[in-house]
Structure formats: C-alpha cells, structure tokens
Design an enzyme around this catalytic site. Structure first.
Site, short mmCIF file in Angstrom:
data_model
loop_
_atom_site.label_atom_id
_atom_site.label_comp_id
_atom_site.label_asym_id
_atom_site.label_seq_id
_atom_site.Cartn_x
_atom_site.Cartn_y
_atom_site.Cartn_z
N LEU A 228 47.84 47.99 44.44
CA LEU A 228 49.15 48.63 44.54
C LEU A 228 49.46 49.50 43.33
O LEU A 228 50.63 49.70 43.00
CB LEU A 228 50.24 47.55 44.70
CG LEU A 228 50.07 46.63 45.92
CD1 LEU A 228 51.04 45.45 45.84
CD2 LEU A 228 50.30 47.42 47.21
N GLY A 230 50.48 50.81 39.98
CA GLY A 230 51.26 50.25 38.88
C GLY A 230 51.95 48.94 39.21
O GLY A 230 52.42 48.23 38.31
N GLY A 266 40.82 52.68 40.63
CA GLY A 266 40.43 51.81 41.73
C GLY A 266 38.98 51.38 41.63
O GLY A 266 38.63 50.23 41.91
N ASP A 267 38.12 52.30 41.22
CA ASP A 267 36.70 51.98 41.05
C ASP A 267 36.51 51.00 39.89
O ASP A 267 35.67 50.10 39.96
CB ASP A 267 35.89 53.25 40.80
CG ASP A 267 35.94 54.19 41.98
OD1 ASP A 267 36.09 53.73 43.13
OD2 ASP A 267 35.83 55.42 41.76
#
Length: 314
Positions: A228, A230, A266-267
């Site tokens: 999500l 932050g 995200g990675d």
C-alpha cells in the site's frame, strides 16, 4: 547458504526527472540518467544485497545492455543464467517528478524470449532454492514453468503480479504460495479473476475483515501481501497456513524514509521478503514483512532501481 531464485526481466532504464510529470503533448526540461532495471533484476539484486545467495534466470541480447547485466551480476555475486536472444536487451523509459512519483514505458526486447524450456532446464538452480520469485514482465509460460518447478522442488513459490496490465491466469495463482500485488494490481486481479468490481477509493481503505475476505477469494490456499505504498501493507493468510503468525490478517506500517525515488520500491520489498523467508524460515511471517518494509523504505532514499537497492541484511 539458503538461496533465492528469481526468474524475470532485465532492462536498461532511461530516466528523465522533471519538476512534474509531463501532460499529453507537453515537453518539459529535466535531467537524464541511465542504469540497470527490470523487475526481475531489481528483485534479484535486492535479494542478494539483503543477504541471500541468489540465482537469476533471464533473456539478454548480444549488446551493451546484455554486457551491463553480466557485469553487474558478477559484481553483486549473482548466479546469472541467461537465455540468448537475437532481440536487443529490454529497455524502460521512466519519467520521474520531484516528489518521487513515476510513469514507465517498457520495451520488452529480449525479455519476450525467456522460454519455459530454458527455465525448466535449470534443474540444479531450483534444487538449491528455498524461495522462487517471479513477476510478469516475461512470457507467462516461462513464469508458470518457474512456479511449477518451485513446487516440485519443495521451494516456496512467490508471485509478484506486476505490472498491473499483465494477464494473470488461474494457473499462475494456483501455482503460487504467496502473491504480492499493489493496490492497482489487486484491483485488476479482483475484476478479472474473481469478477469483483474494484473498490472506488482503493483496497487499502476497506475494513480489514472485508479486505481479508477478498484476499481469500483471490488466493484461497495461500498468502496475499497487498502493498500500500506509504501506508505499508496488508497481509492475509489462509486460515490453516498462517506461516507462524498469530493473526490470519493484519496491517504492517511502512518504515519512515526520506523519499527521493520510488521507482524500485515494490521490487525492493519483494526481493527483501524472499531473502528473509529464505534466510530465516523458522521466523513468523510478520518478521519477514517487517524487514521487507524497512528495506523498501531504505531503497527510496536513493535514485535508481537496481542501483538503489541497499546492502541491508535482516
């Protein structure tokens, strides 16, 4: 040493930074930089720098981009296994504003030539892997082959269903133990795989019980980690597979960070989660999620994707 195997993409990133993202038809002045990226490579670098021995299966061209991938893998100690391709090595055009927001266009190039046959042939790499991590910038047959190989080898099969516009077949979900969408990807999965309209205000705004129920519809047998940004992440386990956690669902807060660039966050989360799972299989899942959120936060404090992955062990 426990090993993470990542199958996926390598791109040469071309990054333009301006005060804000350009509108359609607009030209802005900004700064340019280039460096390594691709979701697969980013995640492999994150897993390695988080302390896990790491193998990376990919397809590369016979060009400068391919040479860059090979050199960087050697530098980080990543076991690179490449399928040769006549196409150029993959590329990505990234537009970044001063708040760290981005828009990305990808040219698949050689990434489109990663085959199920090549993946299946890497039996020794799968035999040593505690966790197998895949994404969707490579052809679905190759990704499905990696997940199936992981299951056959007794490895934990982990699917990051990104990018959001990629088709996620029922077989991919059925072959995954852990799935890690962001809000946009989760909304698409709900619509295409479950037949549910995505929440208007975003899945993260839903009450925990309702969000947990949606996750159980999407992946009844496994764990969903909904990232999500932050706001951290939401974890949903199958009732009989809580992976050491007391609660079947819960939220984990994001780590504080001085954000410069969110491109590879995200990675970073996925690679760090895979590394922590491989290195400490006895720890409760909440411990792994906590490390992954800290790692992802640290990655946003530097510009770049793969280059921004910190050396930070769990």
């Amino acid at each position: 040493m426990p090993r993470v195997l990542v199958a996926g993409s390598f791109n040469v990133d071309h990054v333009w930074t301006a005060a804000r993202l350009p509108r359609p038809g607009e030209t802005l002045a900004g700064r340019y930089a280039t460096g390594p990226g691709g979701k697969g490579f980013n995640q492999a670098v994150a897993a390695r720098r988080a302390g896990a021995d790491t193998s990376f299966l990919c397809a590369l061209g016979a060009d400068a981009g391919g040479e860059l991938a090979r050199a960087l893998a050697r530098t980080d100690g990543i076991d690179l296994r490449e399928a040769p391709s006549a196409a150029p090595t993959g590329t990505a055009g990234i537009y970044l504003d001063e708040a760290g927001n981005n828009s990305i266009v990808i040219g698949a190039g050689a990434n489109a030539h990663l085959s199920a046959e090549f993946v299946t042939a890497q039996a020794d790499a799968f035999a040593d892997a505690a966790v197998v991590l895949v994404q969707l910038e490579s052809p679905a047959p190759a990704i499905l082959a990696a997940l199936r190989r992981a299951r056959a080898a007794g490895s934990l099969a982990m699917l990051n269903p990104a990018p959001a516009n990629a088709e996620v077949g029922a077989e991919l979900l059925a072959s995954s133990d852990i799935v890690t969408p962001n809000e946009t990807e989760f909304a698409g999965l709900l619509e295409r795989r479950v037949g549910r309209a995505p929440p208007d205000a975003g899945a993260g705004t839903l009450p925990d019980a309702q969000l947990h129920a949606l996750c159980r519809e999407l992946l009844p047998h496994g764990t969903v980690v909904l990232t999500l940004g932050g706001a951290g992440c939401f974890v949903s386990h199958a009732e009989d597979r809580r992976r050491g956690d007391e609660a079947a669902c819960y939220r984990a807060a994001a780590a504080p960070a001085r954000v410069v660039d969110t491109t590879g966050a995200g990675d970073a989360f996925n690679g760090a989660l895979a590394a922590s799972l491989a290195l400490r299989p006895e720890a409760p899942f909440t411990t792994h999620v906590g490390f992954a959120t800290r790692y992802a936060g640290a990655s946003t404090e530097r510009e770049g994707a793969a280059a921004a992955m910190p050396h930070l062990a769990p």
